[in-house]
Design a protein around this motif. Sequence first.
Motif, PDB file in Angstrom:
ATOM      1  N   LEU A 134      71.347   8.392  38.819  1.00 50.98           N
ATOM      2  CA  LEU A 134      71.794   7.018  39.050  1.00 50.98           C
ATOM      3  C   LEU A 134      71.369   6.093  37.921  1.00 50.98           C
ATOM      4  N   VAL A 135      70.175   6.253  37.413  1.00 45.59           N
ATOM      5  CA  VAL A 135      69.710   5.431  36.292  1.00 45.59           C
ATOM      6  C   VAL A 135      70.559   5.722  35.059  1.00 45.59           C
ATOM      7  N   GLY A 136      70.911   6.950  34.832  1.00 44.27           N
ATOM      8  CA  GLY A 136      71.727   7.329  33.686  1.00 44.27           C
ATOM      9  C   GLY A 136      73.150   6.810  33.771  1.00 44.27           C
ATOM     10  N   CYS A 137      73.634   6.484  34.965  1.00 41.42           N
ATOM     11  CA  CYS A 137      74.999   6.014  35.146  1.00 41.42           C
ATOM     12  C   CYS A 137      75.150   4.505  34.961  1.00 41.42           C
ATOM     13  N   GLN A 138      74.066   3.780  34.817  1.00 37.19           N
ATOM     14  CA  GLN A 138      74.148   2.344  34.668  1.00 37.19           C
ATOM     15  C   GLN A 138      74.732   2.000  33.306  1.00 37.19           C
ATOM     16  N   ASN A 139      75.624   0.994  33.303  1.00 35.50           N
ATOM     17  CA  ASN A 139      76.211   0.527  32.046  1.00 35.50           C
ATOM     18  C   ASN A 139      75.353  -0.580  31.471  1.00 35.50           C
ATOM     19  N   ASP A 140      75.023  -0.493  30.213  1.00 33.47           N
ATOM     20  CA  ASP A 140      74.377  -1.555  29.462  1.00 33.47           C
ATOM     21  C   ASP A 140      75.095  -1.622  28.132  1.00 33.47           C
ATOM     22  N   ASN A 141      76.178  -2.400  28.092  1.00 36.01           N
ATOM     23  CA  ASN A 141      77.009  -2.469  26.900  1.00 36.01           C
ATOM     24  C   ASN A 141      76.470  -3.422  25.847  1.00 36.01           C
ATOM     25  N   LEU A 142      75.730  -4.440  26.272  1.00 34.31           N
ATOM     26  CA  LEU A 142      75.310  -5.490  25.358  1.00 34.31           C
ATOM     27  C   LEU A 142      73.813  -5.457  25.120  1.00 34.31           C
ATOM     28  N   THR A 143      73.414  -5.964  23.975  1.00 36.87           N
ATOM     29  CA  THR A 143      71.993  -6.045  23.650  1.00 36.87           C
ATOM     30  C   THR A 143      71.457  -7.445  23.907  1.00 36.87           C
ATOM     31  N   LEU A 144      72.177  -8.231  24.689  1.00 36.27           N
ATOM     32  CA  LEU A 144      71.729  -9.570  25.026  1.00 36.27           C
ATOM     33  C   LEU A 144      71.877  -9.785  26.514  1.00 36.27           C
ATOM     34  N   SER A 145      71.200 -10.810  27.021  1.00 37.66           N
ATOM     35  CA  SER A 145      71.334 -11.152  28.433  1.00 37.66           C
ATOM     36  C   SER A 145      71.941 -12.545  28.530  1.00 37.66           C
ATOM     37  N   SER A 146      72.389 -12.904  29.722  1.00 40.64           N
ATOM     38  CA  SER A 146      73.028 -14.208  29.892  1.00 40.64           C
ATOM     39  C   SER A 146      72.061 -15.343  29.575  1.00 40.64           C
ATOM     40  N   GLY A 147      70.759 -15.132  29.760  1.00 43.24           N
ATOM     41  CA  GLY A 147      69.775 -16.159  29.430  1.00 43.24           C
ATOM     42  C   GLY A 147      69.640 -16.393  27.940  1.00 43.24           C
ATOM     43  N   ASP A 148      70.061 -15.420  27.130  1.00 38.71           N
ATOM     44  CA  ASP A 148      70.002 -15.552  25.673  1.00 38.71           C
ATOM     45  C   ASP A 148      71.101 -16.467  25.140  1.00 38.71           C
ATOM     46  N   VAL A 149      72.217 -16.549  25.839  1.00 35.38           N
ATOM     47  CA  VAL A 149      73.398 -17.251  25.348  1.00 35.38           C
ATOM     48  C   VAL A 149      73.408 -18.688  25.871  1.00 35.38           C
ATOM     49  N   THR A 150      73.473 -19.654  24.935  1.00 33.34           N
ATOM     50  CA  THR A 150      73.514 -21.061  25.334  1.00 33.34           C
ATOM     51  C   THR A 150      74.922 -21.642  25.221  1.00 33.34           C
ATOM     52  N   SER A 151      75.785 -21.016  24.405  1.00 34.00           N
ATOM     53  CA  SER A 151      77.163 -21.486  24.277  1.00 34.00           C
ATOM     54  C   SER A 151      78.037 -20.373  23.719  1.00 34.00           C
ATOM     55  N   ILE A 152      79.340 -20.579  23.877  1.00 37.53           N
ATOM     56  CA  ILE A 152      80.334 -19.658  23.311  1.00 37.53           C
ATOM     57  C   ILE A 152      81.306 -20.501  22.506  1.00 37.53           C
ATOM     58  N   ASP A 153      81.405 -20.212  21.212  1.00 38.18           N
ATOM     59  CA  ASP A 153      82.381 -20.874  20.354  1.00 38.18           C
ATOM     60  C   ASP A 153      83.612 -19.981  20.244  1.00 38.18           C
TER      61      ASP A 153
END
Length: 126
Positions: free
Chosen positions: A16-35
């Motif tokens: 189950l741990v191996g099946c988890q998707n982690d596509n990005l190296t950032l979290s939502s808390g890292d992002v303050t805006s999207i241009d």
Amino acid sequence: MKIKKILGLLLLSFVLVGCQNDNLTLSSGDVTSIDVYEWDSEKLVATIDDEGFIEELVTELDQASTASTANMDFKLPEYEVHFKNEEETLLKLGYFKKSIDLGVEGRYLGLAEGMFFNVEIRLPME
């Protein structure tokens, strides 16, 4: 008997741990805006700073199914989105106005990663 059950539970946990998707190296808390930029002209067309939207989008992208675009021929996206933390760009993705199918259906293309994300969330600028 108990050892077999414990070993079985451990094996299931690893799977189950191996099946988890982690596509990005950032979290939502890292992002303050999207241009959002036009793909061809690199003209800034929108800045998104809605924390709720950013959290939802980053979470969906991180957990999405993906398909490789390594050997595909397709049209370029209309927009380029920059996920930013203050002034620093953390991630750049292509964005299609309309959902397309490149192995999975979605709107977001990671050119550097060579993957297409199964995420259809529209940017709140259309």
